[in-house]
Design a protein around this motif. Structure first.
Motif, PDB file in Angstrom:
ATOM      1  N   PRO A 127       0.837  -1.201   0.000  1.00 30.91           N
ATOM      2  CA  PRO A 127       0.000   0.000   0.000  1.00 30.91           C
ATOM      3  C   PRO A 127       0.874   1.254   0.000  1.00 30.91           C
ATOM      4  N   PRO A 128       0.356   2.378  -0.481  1.00 37.47           N
ATOM      5  CA  PRO A 128      -1.040   2.618  -0.865  1.00 37.47           C
ATOM      6  C   PRO A 128      -1.366   2.214  -2.309  1.00 37.47           C
ATOM      7  N   ASP A 129      -0.377   1.740  -3.064  1.00 38.47           N
ATOM      8  CA  ASP A 129      -0.612   1.477  -4.485  1.00 38.47           C
ATOM      9  C   ASP A 129      -1.032   0.046  -4.784  1.00 38.47           C
ATOM     10  N   GLY A 130      -0.846  -0.869  -3.840  1.00 37.22           N
ATOM     11  CA  GLY A 130      -1.144  -2.266  -4.132  1.00 37.22           C
ATOM     12  C   GLY A 130      -1.653  -3.030  -2.929  1.00 37.22           C
ATOM     13  N   GLU A 131      -1.771  -4.349  -3.087  1.00 35.82           N
ATOM     14  CA  GLU A 131      -2.337  -5.211  -2.055  1.00 35.82           C
ATOM     15  C   GLU A 131      -1.286  -6.075  -1.366  1.00 35.82           C
ATOM     16  N   GLY A 132      -0.012  -5.647  -1.450  1.00 34.97           N
ATOM     17  CA  GLY A 132       1.041  -6.375  -0.752  1.00 34.97           C
ATOM     18  C   GLY A 132       1.220  -5.875   0.670  1.00 34.97           C
ATOM     19  N   ASP A 133       2.370  -6.163   1.250  1.00 31.86           N
ATOM     20  CA  ASP A 133       2.677  -5.732   2.612  1.00 31.86           C
ATOM     21  C   ASP A 133       4.178  -5.497   2.688  1.00 31.86           C
ATOM     22  N   ASN A 134       4.564  -4.460   3.406  1.00 29.15           N
ATOM     23  CA  ASN A 134       5.991  -4.140   3.549  1.00 29.15           C
ATOM     24  C   ASN A 134       6.733  -5.148   4.422  1.00 29.15           C
ATOM     25  N   THR A 135       5.997  -5.866   5.275  1.00 22.82           N
ATOM     26  CA  THR A 135       6.637  -6.832   6.183  1.00 22.82           C
ATOM     27  C   THR A 135       5.906  -8.178   6.109  1.00 22.82           C
ATOM     28  N   PRO A 136       6.045  -8.903   4.998  1.00 23.68           N
ATOM     29  CA  PRO A 136       5.316 -10.160   4.835  1.00 23.68           C
ATOM     30  C   PRO A 136       5.607 -11.155   5.962  1.00 23.68           C
ATOM     31  N   GLY A 137       4.539 -11.687   6.552  1.00 24.26           N
ATOM     32  CA  GLY A 137       4.685 -12.689   7.591  1.00 24.26           C
ATOM     33  C   GLY A 137       4.903 -12.147   8.985  1.00 24.26           C
ATOM     34  N   TYR A 138       5.091 -10.841   9.112  1.00 21.91           N
ATOM     35  CA  TYR A 138       5.341 -10.227  10.418  1.00 21.91           C
ATOM     36  C   TYR A 138       4.148  -9.370  10.838  1.00 21.91           C
ATOM     37  N   TYR A 139       3.880  -9.365  12.156  1.00 22.05           N
ATOM     38  CA  TYR A 139       2.812  -8.521  12.667  1.00 22.05           C
ATOM     39  C   TYR A 139       3.150  -7.046  12.456  1.00 22.05           C
ATOM     40  N   ARG A 140       2.123  -6.256  12.332  1.00 25.31           N
ATOM     41  CA  ARG A 140       2.304  -4.827  12.076  1.00 25.31           C
ATOM     42  C   ARG A 140       2.968  -4.124  13.271  1.00 25.31           C
ATOM     43  N   LYS A 141       3.690  -3.062  12.959  1.00 23.52           N
ATOM     44  CA  LYS A 141       4.345  -2.236  13.987  1.00 23.52           C
ATOM     45  C   LYS A 141       3.797  -0.810  13.986  1.00 23.52           C
ATOM     46  N   THR A 142       2.661  -0.645  13.353  1.00 20.37           N
ATOM     47  CA  THR A 142       1.995   0.661  13.333  1.00 20.37           C
ATOM     48  C   THR A 142       0.504   0.429  13.548  1.00 20.37           C
ATOM     49  N   ASN A 143      -0.202   1.485  13.891  1.00 29.28           N
ATOM     50  CA  ASN A 143      -1.653   1.399  14.012  1.00 29.28           C
ATOM     51  C   ASN A 143      -2.288   1.580  12.639  1.00 29.28           C
ATOM     52  N   VAL A 144      -3.429   0.965  12.434  1.00 33.07           N
ATOM     53  CA  VAL A 144      -4.071   0.968  11.124  1.00 33.07           C
ATOM     54  C   VAL A 144      -5.559   1.296  11.265  1.00 33.07           C
TER      55      VAL A 144
END
Length: 383
Positions: A127-144
């Motif tokens: 995001p914001p341009d696609g449906e991937g993730d910057n940290t695949p397989g890892y829990y998020r480190k920011t609020n969403v």
């Protein structure tokens, strides 16, 4: 802020519609699977439903790829390595395969879910341009924030706590009558926690699929399972019932559980019809041949042969003598070989030179999809 509430089982009232649903589903889980449809025909349908489920799961999240577009890429072998919508759907298909190949040997835990998430977002632009993730397989480190939802997921610093609680919840050995309630409650809790930066919806639907397979709704022994249809046939209902459950109230959670389990029952009963070969032949396969010959995907003579195959379910060369009058056995065998080469027939294991219909090809697959759609088997319809 999110409303924090303890993850726990809730017990419906005796005699309630939800209790009756649980009993019905438990019967379906234990029912001896069988039927008159040949396994090699049935499992072709299973693979088609996996494809449809993958498209449906992606469409919930806003992927606009239609069933027709995706099927065409598979049939024509087009290079879609740069098409993010196609990659997203293929990733879900691969993740479903990962579940079936590995679930017998692994528990549904953090490692397993992380591996699913990696596969789901593989090769996708973050995001914001696609449906991937910057940290695949890892829990998020920011609020969403969740688009189109009033729910605010918990602070990122508590994700480990909530997910550990969830894995402990699904791993606990409770009475079997609670198994399906746990599936529904765990699905909501996963969405509520929103553990990853992106791809949570796609991951939770496969997480739910994995739980159902683990509970005995096992596709490898004959049942087609299509839980995504529960959630994507009406996306507004899905989000509405999730919102009710977000309140954490008994009524809200029971309402969510009844929504999930009633949809699951309806899908299992509907798809189990395909085990009845008379139904499959009449409602799906014969219309498929008519669709294909009318559009000149197949010739009239091919249609006659394939209808004979459908009529008998499995054939040998001797079953086609009246279609090829005056032809010697070697010529009939050559005609069968042509249909095998075109992937319209497939040899079966238990009989030498015995064949069943094959429909994952350029000539028949479009017709199968059309027939399934006409009879309400698709989790989504192309717009």
């Amino acid at each position: 802020m999110s409303k924090d509430f303890k993850l726990k089982l809730i017990e419906p009232e005796f005699g309630s519609s939800l209790t009756r649903l649980i009993l019905e589903l438990d019967h379906l889980r234990k029912k001896r699977l069988g039927g008159s449809t040949h396994p090699q025909v049935f499992f072709q349908l299973k693979h088609i439903f996996h494809t449809l489920e993958s498209i449906g799961s992606a469409r919930i999240e806003g992927n606009n790829t239609t069933i027709a577009e995706y099927i065409e890429t598979k049939l024509e072998g087009e290079d879609s390595s740069s098409n993010q919508g196609i990659i997203e759907i293929r990733n879900i298909e691969k993740a479903m395969g990962f579940i079936e190949e590995n679930l017998e040997d692994y528990n549904i835990n953090r490692m397993f879910v992380s591996e699913m998430h990696k596969r789901i977002v593989d090769g996708l632009i973050p995001p914001p341009d696609g449906e991937g993730d910057n940290t695949p397989g890892y829990y998020r480190k920011t609020n969403v924030k969740i688009a189109k939802s009033d729910h605010v997921p918990p602070d990122w610093s508590r994700i480990d706590e909530f997910m550990d609680e969830l894995f402990e919840f699904i791993g606990k050995q409770d009475e079997p009558q609670y198994d399906l309630l746990k599936v529904a409650i765990a699905h909501h809790r996963f969405v509520w926690a929103h553990p990853f930066g992106n791809g949570n919806g796609r991951t939770v639907r496969l997480f739910t699929y994995a739980m159902l397979v683990k509970l005995g709704f096992n596709v490898n022994v004959g049942r087609i399972l299509n839980p995504t249809a529960v959630f994507c046939s009406n996306r507004d209902d899905y989000y509405q019932y999730l919102s009710k459950a977000d309140e954490g109230s008994r009524d809200g959670l029971l309402s969510w559980c009844e929504y999930v389990l009633s949809g699951l029952r309806d899908e299992i009963e509907k798809i189990d019809n395909l085990l009845d070969y008379d139904y499959l032949k009449r409602e799906i396969l014969v219309p498929t041949i008519n669709y294909s010959v009318n559009r000149e995907f197949i010739t009239d003579i091919e249609a006659k042969v394939l209808k004979r195959v459908i009529e008998k379910q499995k054939i040998q060369a001797s079953d086609l003598k009246d279609i090829f009058k005056g032809k010697v056995s070697s010529e009939i065998s050559r005609q069968i070989r042509r249909l095998i080469d075109k992937k319209m027939l497939i040899p079966i294991r238990e009989g030498k030179r015995t064949y069943v219909l094959r429909f994952d090809n350029n000539y028949l697959l479009r017709g199968v999809i059309n027939s399934l759609g006409e009879k309400g088997f698709l989790p989504i319809r192309d717009e």
